[in-house]
Design a protein around this motif. Structure first.
Motif, PDB file in Angstrom:
ATOM      1  N   UNK A  93       0.834  -1.195   0.000  1.00  0.00           N
ATOM      2  CA  UNK A  93       0.000   0.000   0.000  1.00  0.00           C
ATOM      3  C   UNK A  93       0.872   1.250   0.000  1.00  0.00           C
ATOM      4  N   UNK A  94       1.909   1.240   0.809  1.00  0.00           N
ATOM      5  CA  UNK A  94       2.826   2.388   0.841  1.00  0.00           C
ATOM      6  C   UNK A  94       3.484   2.587  -0.515  1.00  0.00           C
ATOM      7  N   UNK A  95       3.878   1.511  -1.157  1.00  0.00           N
ATOM      8  CA  UNK A  95       4.499   1.601  -2.482  1.00  0.00           C
ATOM      9  C   UNK A  95       3.539   2.202  -3.498  1.00  0.00           C
ATOM     10  N   UNK A  96       2.277   1.782  -3.439  1.00  0.00           N
ATOM     11  CA  UNK A  96       1.272   2.314  -4.362  1.00  0.00           C
ATOM     12  C   UNK A  96       1.055   3.810  -4.134  1.00  0.00           C
ATOM     13  N   UNK A  97       0.989   4.212  -2.865  1.00  0.00           N
ATOM     14  CA  UNK A  97       0.810   5.629  -2.538  1.00  0.00           C
ATOM     15  C   UNK A  97       1.988   6.440  -3.058  1.00  0.00           C
ATOM     16  N   UNK A  98       3.194   5.982  -2.795  1.00  0.00           N
ATOM     17  CA  UNK A  98       4.392   6.694  -3.248  1.00  0.00           C
ATOM     18  C   UNK A  98       4.432   6.779  -4.771  1.00  0.00           C
ATOM     19  N   UNK A  99       4.048   5.715  -5.445  1.00  0.00           N
ATOM     20  CA  UNK A  99       4.037   5.704  -6.907  1.00  0.00           C
ATOM     21  C   UNK A  99       3.048   6.733  -7.456  1.00  0.00           C
ATOM     22  N   UNK A 100       1.850   6.787  -6.875  1.00  0.00           N
ATOM     23  CA  UNK A 100       0.846   7.762  -7.321  1.00  0.00           C
ATOM     24  C   UNK A 100       1.391   9.177  -7.157  1.00  0.00           C
ATOM     25  N   UNK A 101       1.981   9.472  -6.025  1.00  0.00           N
ATOM     26  CA  UNK A 101       2.501  10.817  -5.776  1.00  0.00           C
ATOM     27  C   UNK A 101       3.643  11.158  -6.737  1.00  0.00           C
ATOM     28  N   UNK A 102       4.488  10.177  -7.043  1.00  0.00           N
ATOM     29  CA  UNK A 102       5.594  10.416  -7.979  1.00  0.00           C
ATOM     30  C   UNK A 102       5.078  10.650  -9.389  1.00  0.00           C
ATOM     31  N   UNK A 122       5.392  11.080   8.840  1.00  0.00           N
ATOM     32  CA  UNK A 122       6.191  10.996  10.070  1.00  0.00           C
ATOM     33  C   UNK A 122       7.567  10.425   9.766  1.00  0.00           C
ATOM     34  N   UNK A 123       7.623   9.462   8.859  1.00  0.00           N
ATOM     35  CA  UNK A 123       8.890   8.839   8.470  1.00  0.00           C
ATOM     36  C   UNK A 123       9.722   9.724   7.547  1.00  0.00           C
ATOM     37  N   UNK A 124       9.148  10.853   7.105  1.00  0.00           N
ATOM     38  CA  UNK A 124       9.867  11.776   6.243  1.00  0.00           C
ATOM     39  C   UNK A 124       9.898  11.394   4.771  1.00  0.00           C
ATOM     40  N   UNK A 125       9.071  10.428   4.378  1.00  0.00           N
ATOM     41  CA  UNK A 125       9.051   9.976   2.983  1.00  0.00           C
ATOM     42  C   UNK A 125       8.199  10.863   2.088  1.00  0.00           C
ATOM     43  N   UNK A 126       7.209  11.533   2.678  1.00  0.00           N
ATOM     44  CA  UNK A 126       6.355  12.466   1.947  1.00  0.00           C
ATOM     45  C   UNK A 126       6.113  13.690   2.823  1.00  0.00           C
ATOM     46  N   UNK A 127       5.467  14.679   2.243  1.00  0.00           N
ATOM     47  CA  UNK A 127       5.085  15.870   2.999  1.00  0.00           C
ATOM     48  C   UNK A 127       3.583  16.053   2.880  1.00  0.00           C
ATOM     49  N   UNK A 128       2.996  16.641   3.906  1.00  0.00           N
ATOM     50  CA  UNK A 128       1.569  16.883   3.895  1.00  0.00           C
ATOM     51  C   UNK A 128       1.239  18.150   4.650  1.00  0.00           C
ATOM     52  N   UNK A 129       0.082  18.696   4.316  1.00  0.00           N
ATOM     53  CA  UNK A 129      -0.345  19.923   4.988  1.00  0.00           C
ATOM     54  C   UNK A 129      -1.865  19.957   5.005  1.00  0.00           C
ATOM     55  N   UNK A 130      -2.398  20.380   6.136  1.00  0.00           N
ATOM     56  CA  UNK A 130      -3.844  20.521   6.284  1.00  0.00           C
ATOM     57  C   UNK A 130      -4.243  21.904   5.784  1.00  0.00           C
ATOM     58  N   UNK A 131      -5.231  21.937   4.917  1.00  0.00           N
ATOM     59  CA  UNK A 131      -5.719  23.185   4.352  1.00  0.00           C
ATOM     60  C   UNK A 131      -6.922  23.643   5.174  1.00  0.00           C
ATOM     61  N   UNK A 132      -6.689  24.597   6.052  1.00  0.00           N
ATOM     62  CA  UNK A 132      -7.753  25.072   6.944  1.00  0.00           C
ATOM     63  C   UNK A 132      -8.929  25.673   6.187  1.00  0.00           C
ATOM     64  N   UNK A 133      -8.665  26.406   5.126  1.00  0.00           N
ATOM     65  CA  UNK A 133      -9.736  27.060   4.366  1.00  0.00           C
ATOM     66  C   UNK A 133     -10.639  26.049   3.658  1.00  0.00           C
ATOM     67  N   UNK A 134     -10.187  24.811   3.549  1.00  0.00           N
ATOM     68  CA  UNK A 134     -10.955  23.774   2.844  1.00  0.00           C
ATOM     69  C   UNK A 134     -11.501  22.733   3.827  1.00  0.00           C
TER      70      UNK A 134
END
Length: 64
Positions: free
Chosen positions: A4-13, A44-56
């Motif tokens: 699942x992690x591999x699939x997520x990383x692939x989609x983002x790439x 948390x592992x530093x493999x991706x970045x994320x941010x919560x969009x308060x306005x959305x």
């Protein structure tokens, strides 16, 4: 779960732009809540970045 992690990383790439949790979940065919937990772990592992969009109303976006 590593698959699942591999699939997520692939989609983002492949997409190359930030995506919201539901977009990622739809692309890999997994429930949004399951994907959100895995995205948070990857962040948390530093493999991706994320941010919560308060306005959305608290939607998260994710990128590599």
């Amino acid at each position: 779960m590593e698959d699942l992690e591999s699939k997520i990383l692939e989609v983002l790439k492949v997409e190359g732009v930030p995506l919201v949790t539901s977009e990622i979940a739809e692309k890999i065919g997994v429930d949004r809540r399951v994907v959100l937990r895995r995205l948070q772990k990857l962040a948390i592992e530093g493999k991706i970045k994320g941010r919560k969009i308060e306005a959305a109303n608290g939607i998260w976006i994710w990128w590599i």
